[in-house]
Design a protein around this motif. Structure first.
Motif: not given
Length: 453
Positions: A87, A91, A112, A115-116, A118-122
């Motif tokens: 992760e 980033r 999964e 999902q990780i 997408r969660r770490n994208q800005k």
């Protein structure tokens, strides 16, 4: 301007390290059939159509937690730490390559990982950052390439069916990868000072790296052998760019297990080869060992500058003579490297860690130092006047003159009547005479003898 960073992520055993090696152009990453072989992040430089960029290999993101069965059979004890490392790589990346497996199809683990990501994208300027390219690996035939369409359900975008092993489809992927690079990055030469942290297993190398960097950049574990690959970390210290290289512990050859650990040791040795300065870490609780001396010999053979770090100094019971006794023992065991500085530290408490980088940089400056031809010849003349070298035949070695032909490391070309007349002990004598004039602290020097009529 900096080079773009591309992170390779995915669940275990989808071929990330195989693709990493193909892009790097050489087998830098450990490739093994056992899921979970790659633990830490591994960085290398790659090029496509004149664009240079860094690629970062990561350990497989394993969704197994609690009572679920781990996919990472070889690294089940490090699942959460590997996940954190992956992760962090996401980033830091400019572009992410999300690898999946055409043979197994879409799995819950792939879902999964998506999902990780997408969660770490800005969202930057209306676009997701970092951009993600979905790579369907192991598409070795037309059937698998046609079946890649099922990966649209991951919601990442268009899948790129490739074979990292055979190179099929990688050209189209790299074309779009380069096109996805941000506009503020362009190629630049890496002129940073490269410092490798080396030593036998479990002496605290990763702990020192984290202390120097100021964040959990490398996995730290009390289990010997946690770090398998050489990991590069870029920092800036007092306006100087530094590349810190954390390496796997180097065991004695007889104790190197076949397979993964064997290749880890090879990569540690390669890390020494490309470093400017090696930080040789010794465990203060065990004292200097024969293996420490072996590693020091590797460093000397590679002609690298060295600082000896005695770690875990906080765990040693001390009196007024403890440090002096330790120093004497180290000097005795490393008598072939009596020019290296010794620093007693604790990576755990931070004791004297603030002196590590300044000392390493001073050693690097010594590595680049030069003596004038006049200085060198005065030293050689005085040494020859004080002590002549004679052979068993009674014929004397005559030194005509010398000059420093290069630095990094300092190399001196000395013209003599017959190089065969120079015994090893006399070369050491000449080296000591040079160091008496200019110490070249922590840095090996080379004496090259050339015959002259």
């Amino acid at each position: 301007m900096r080079k773009p960073i591309v992170a390779l992520v995915g669940r275990p055993n989808v071929g990330k390290s195989t693709l990493f090696n193909r892009l790097a152009g050489e087998p830098l990453a450990i490739v093994d059939d056992t899921p979970g072989t790659t633990r830490d992040r591994l960085m290398a430089e790659a090029e496509w159509n004149g664009r240079y960029f860094f690629i970062v290999d990561t350990g497989g993101i394993d969704p197994s937690t609690g009572g679920k069965e781990a996919l990472s059979v070889g690294s089940a004890d490090y699942i959460q730490q590997i996940r954190q490392q992956a992760e962090l790589a996401i980033r830091e990346a400019d572009v992410v390559l999300f690898l999946t497996d055409a043979i197994t199809g879409v799995t819950p683990a792939d879902q999964e990982v998506a999902q990780i990501l997408r969660r770490n994208q800005k969202i930057i300027e209306g676009k997701p950052h970092p951009p993600v390219l979905l790579v369907v690996n192991k598409a070795d035939n037309q059937t698998f390439r046609s079946g890649a369409a099922e990966f649209y359900e991951l919601g990442i975008g268009e899948p790129y069916p490739i074979s990292a092993l055979h190179g099929t489809g990688t050209g189209d992927l790299l074309d779009d990868l380069v096109a996805a690079f941000p506009s503020d990055t362009e190629e630049e030469e890496d002129d940073s000072v490269k410092i490798a942290i080396v030593g036998k297993p479990n002496v605290g190398k990763s702990s020192l790296l984290n202390r120097l960097v100021g964040e959990e950049r490398a996995i730290v574990s009390p289990i010997a052998g946690t770090t398998r690959d050489a990991v590069d970390t870029k920092i800036v210290f007092e306006d100087i760019e530094i590349t810190l290289i954390d390496t796997a512990g180097i065991r004695r050859r007889g104790k190197i297990e076949p397979g993964v650990e064997k290749y880890s040791v090879i990569r540690s040795m390669r890390a020494i080869e490309r470093a400017d300065v090696a930080l040789l870490m010794i465990d203060a609780t065990t004292g200097i060992t024969a293996q420490d001396a072996h590693i020091a010999g590797y460093i000397l053979e590679a002609q690298k500058s060295t600082v000896v770090l005695v770690n875990k100094w906080d765990a040693v019971e001390k009196d007024n003579f403890t440090m002096q006794n330790y120093t004497s023992r180290i000097r005795q065991e490393l008598n072939f490297m009596d020019f290296v500085p010794i620093l007693f530290i604790s990576a755990k408490t931070g004791q004297r860690v603030d002196q590590v980088l300044p000392l390493a940089l001073r050693v690097q400056e010594e590595r680049l130092a030069r003596l004038t031809t006049g200085q060198l010849n005065r030293i050689l003349q005085n040494a020859q006047d004080a002590h002549h070298a004679t052979s068993r035949t009674g014929k004397s070695l005559r030194i005509y003159y010398g000059t420093q032909v290069r630095s990094d490391p300092p190399t001196f070309l000395i013209y003599v009547n017959d190089p065969k007349l120079a015994h090893f002990t006399y070369l050491r004598y000449l080296e000591n005479a040079i160091r008496k004039e200019y110490p070249f602290t922590g840095t090996p020097i080379r004496l090259v003898l050339k015959p002259r009529r």
